[in-house]
Scaffold this motif. Sequence first.
Motif, PDB file in Angstrom:
ATOM      1  N   GLU A 130     -19.173   4.939   4.667  1.00  0.00           N
ATOM      2  CA  GLU A 130     -18.271   4.669   3.544  1.00  0.00           C
ATOM      3  C   GLU A 130     -17.261   5.801   3.377  1.00  0.00           C
ATOM      4  O   GLU A 130     -17.593   6.971   3.520  1.00  0.00           O
ATOM      5  CB  GLU A 130     -19.096   4.525   2.262  1.00  0.00           C
ATOM      6  N   ARG A 182     -13.092   6.653   1.333  1.00  0.00           N
ATOM      7  CA  ARG A 182     -12.034   6.185   0.419  1.00  0.00           C
ATOM      8  C   ARG A 182     -10.683   6.541   1.026  1.00  0.00           C
ATOM      9  O   ARG A 182     -10.274   7.699   1.001  1.00  0.00           O
ATOM     10  CB  ARG A 182     -12.197   6.830  -0.956  1.00  0.00           C
ATOM     11  N   ASN A 212      -6.842   7.288   1.687  1.00  0.00           N
ATOM     12  CA  ASN A 212      -5.735   7.814   0.882  1.00  0.00           C
ATOM     13  C   ASN A 212      -6.190   8.368  -0.467  1.00  0.00           C
ATOM     14  O   ASN A 212      -5.431   8.327  -1.452  1.00  0.00           O
ATOM     15  CB  ASN A 212      -4.676   6.721   0.656  1.00  0.00           C
ATOM     16  N   GLY A 269      -8.050   7.230  -2.658  1.00  0.00           N
ATOM     17  CA  GLY A 269      -7.947   6.235  -3.727  1.00  0.00           C
ATOM     18  C   GLY A 269      -9.306   5.764  -4.204  1.00  0.00           C
ATOM     19  O   GLY A 269     -10.347   6.299  -3.835  1.00  0.00           O
ATOM     20  N   VAL A 270      -9.300   4.726  -5.021  1.00  0.00           N
ATOM     21  CA  VAL A 270     -10.549   4.184  -5.566  1.00  0.00           C
ATOM     22  C   VAL A 270     -11.111   3.089  -4.676  1.00  0.00           C
ATOM     23  O   VAL A 270     -12.261   2.682  -4.835  1.00  0.00           O
ATOM     24  CB  VAL A 270     -10.309   3.636  -6.986  1.00  0.00           C
ATOM     25  N   GLU A 271     -10.291   2.612  -3.750  1.00  0.00           N
ATOM     26  CA  GLU A 271     -10.754   1.565  -2.849  1.00  0.00           C
ATOM     27  C   GLU A 271     -11.807   2.124  -1.887  1.00  0.00           C
ATOM     28  O   GLU A 271     -11.668   3.218  -1.353  1.00  0.00           O
ATOM     29  CB  GLU A 271      -9.577   1.014  -2.046  1.00  0.00           C
ATOM     30  N   ILE A 272     -12.858   1.364  -1.672  1.00  0.00           N
ATOM     31  CA  ILE A 272     -13.930   1.769  -0.757  1.00  0.00           C
ATOM     32  C   ILE A 272     -13.770   1.006   0.553  1.00  0.00           C
ATOM     33  O   ILE A 272     -13.576  -0.214   0.558  1.00  0.00           O
ATOM     34  CB  ILE A 272     -15.311   1.485  -1.373  1.00  0.00           C
ATOM     35  N   ALA A 273     -13.831   1.740   1.658  1.00  0.00           N
ATOM     36  CA  ALA A 273     -13.748   1.125   2.981  1.00  0.00           C
ATOM     37  C   ALA A 273     -14.876   1.672   3.855  1.00  0.00           C
ATOM     38  O   ALA A 273     -15.550   2.630   3.490  1.00  0.00           O
ATOM     39  CB  ALA A 273     -12.390   1.404   3.604  1.00  0.00           C
ATOM     40  N   TYR A 274     -15.056   1.045   5.008  1.00  0.00           N
ATOM     41  CA  TYR A 274     -16.103   1.472   5.929  1.00  0.00           C
ATOM     42  C   TYR A 274     -15.499   1.681   7.310  1.00  0.00           C
ATOM     43  O   TYR A 274     -14.676   0.895   7.759  1.00  0.00           O
ATOM     44  CB  TYR A 274     -17.232   0.436   5.996  1.00  0.00           C
TER      45      TYR A 274
END
Length: 417
Positions: free
Chosen positions: A320, A322, A324, A326-331
């Motif tokens: 996991e 984030r 940039n 940011g608050v968006e979570i990516a994998y």
Amino acid sequence: MDKIYKHKRLISIIIVAAIVYARCDLGIALGMQYVLANVLANALGVAWCLALFVKDKATTKKALLNPAMAWALAFSILVFIYGHFKLGVYTDMYSRQYHILTVVPAILIMVILFHHKDDMLDVISKAGCIVIPLTLVTSLLFDPVWKQLFMGNAYRVGATPAGTCVDTGNLLLIMLIPLMYQLIINRKFKAYLWAAILAIGQIFASGSKSSVLPIILVFAVMLLGAAKDKKTIRRNIIILVIIAVCGSVAVMVIPALYSIIGERIVEMISGVGSTDYDLHTSTGQRMAVIAAVKEHFWEHPIFGHGFYAFKQMAYSQLEEYRPNDGVEIAYRNIHTHMNYLELLFSFGIFGFVMYYWFPVYLIIKSFFTKNKMAKLIIFSFMISFVFMDLGIDMFYKYMTPYYTYLVAYCLLKQEDK
């Protein structure tokens, strides 16, 4: 030349230390200056090996024609074929320069050690006494997290240009094992105690489970190996139990140690066996990786999926982050972070056997050797690598396994004492 040969042991100690320090502390990934440092250390190693060859051609030939060299070359050819020709799933991770500067330095050290049958332990021990403080100095200069530790914050420290604090902990454990033999068996406290304390302190500061956990097992091997009768064995077992209990209590009770090591051990124990993988934790990610490998390994079980192919797969998006800030979570995709799994997934059963037959060979041979020093040090090396290979993929990125296995072979080739 005779004047040079008079200082043979000192020169060998310096060159072995230089090669290990250049590859395992400076590394070759962060810039041309680091590559040049490695090239210089290896050039000195080549020059010294040539000088030793002129003096004793037979010993050099023995160093180059043996099962250890056959293993190193055969497995290196396998890695080259998979990496250079991109067999299987496409990956751009392979580098011939990186590969050469990983395997060749360990071979140079093996050739040097073959010329030191009578004082091999002294050479690797004193080389370790050089590498251990240099590692600390390099880490203090390179790793900014030390500042946080000195300010009273509990952070894992020890990163160098060659790798993370985990890599540093693993290197220091391998450097420590000959020193422990010198201390526990040979009782050479004045010469080696300071370096052993420095290494153990750095290992604990690194917070690396793969190097912290084997220390008590290495102590056990050395203490039990030092016992000459049943009474001493019982005494040493009691000492080991006391050390284990005191160490466990310290790790769990002292706040700084708990933050660096204890918390991670608790996380590991609670995470192992769980099917609800917490991808916020190291153990959760590793359990998810194991599950993915178990499911997809059988697609190409004999020859594998390709060099570091796991990271290229969609199902390896397990870390996991984030983007940039940011608050968006990516994998994002990750490696297996385990030598056993990476070998199996990349090269299949064939590659796994090609790599691990040699460590198994060393263990079997050490059971039958009359050389007590070789037996205890090799057992300690192998126990340590069980944990290291569980914690990180070692076969391509690090010189540490090649150094360790080739040194172990050199120890076996000493005349029985």
